[in-house]
Enzyme design. Structure first.
Site, mmCIF file in Angstrom:
data_model
loop_
_atom_site.group_PDB
_atom_site.id
_atom_site.type_symbol
_atom_site.label_atom_id
_atom_site.label_comp_id
_atom_site.label_asym_id
_atom_site.label_seq_id
_atom_site.Cartn_x
_atom_site.Cartn_y
_atom_site.Cartn_z
ATOM 1 N N ASP A 1 -115.142 -39.179 -64.655
ATOM 2 C CA ASP A 1 -116.133 -39.063 -65.931
ATOM 3 C C ASP A 1 -116.133 -37.571 -65.926
ATOM 4 O O ASP A 1 -116.366 -36.860 -64.892
ATOM 5 C CB ASP A 1 -117.094 -39.595 -65.607
ATOM 6 N N ASP B 1 -114.287 -45.229 -71.318
ATOM 7 C CA ASP B 1 -115.794 -45.785 -71.406
ATOM 8 C C ASP B 1 -116.120 -45.688 -72.719
ATOM 9 O O ASP B 1 -116.694 -46.703 -73.292
ATOM 10 C CB ASP B 1 -116.607 -45.034 -70.516
#
Length: 180
Positions: A124, A143
């Site tokens: 991320d 995501d």
């Protein structure tokens, strides 16, 4: 191949490619040890680039259950692939293409990244409003695709009333086979 299945596949492959490329760039250019004040940012600090390797799900939930999250992602991928031939709705093709691409993008991390098979940590790197998930969880392209696809899916099914087969569940007397 039907046009809606082709749309789903094209969208999923695009998301997977964008996710892989951006994660490769993030890992190559960002450092997890960079102090927050030195992390790259854009839009006046609205968006920071903070590298985090996430063993859990969204919002860092279930961090000790990485292999279960990987199995759930595999289940989602298999389910979407199995129902794809039944698609008669462009809206559903878009929703499922986003979810499929995002699920595969993060599943690739779970399979191929350390610490190992089905336990890999997801990369991320986008942090909004502050660095290092100070105000909102850090996320990636996959995501985002899952989130947008899920929201669109709820909108398509509940607000528009469009079913997977392209019919409208709200008003079955009109537009029975209309693909909206």
């Amino acid at each position: 191949m039907k046009s809606r299945v082709r749309l789903l596949a094209t969208l999923a492959l695009t998301i997977i490619a964008l996710d892989l490329v951006t994660k490769i760039i993030a890992v190559a250019t960002l450092d997890e040890t960079t102090p927050p004040a030195e992390q790259p940012r854009i839009l006046g600090g609205l968006v920071y680039f903070s590298l985090i390797r996430n063993p859990g799900a969204a919002f860092s939930m279930a961090t000790g259950m990485t292999w279960i999250l990987a199995l759930i992602a595999i289940g989602v991928v298999v389910y979407i692939i199995r129902i794809a031939p039944k698609l008669r709705s462009t809206w559903w093709a878009v929703c499922l293409g986003l979810v499929l691409g995002g699920a595969i993008g993060n599943l690739i991390d779970r399979i191929f990244r350390s610490p190992g098979f089905l336990q890999g940590h997801v990369v991320d790197y986008v942090s909004v409003f502050g660095p290092n998930a100070e105000y909102f969880p850090v996320f990636n392209v996959a995501d985002s695709a899952i989130t947008v696809g899920g929201i669109l899916l709820v909108f398509t099914a509940l607000v528009l009333g469009i079913d997977l087969d392209g019919t409208r569940s709200r008003d079955t007397s009109k537009n029975k086979d209309a693909d909206v």
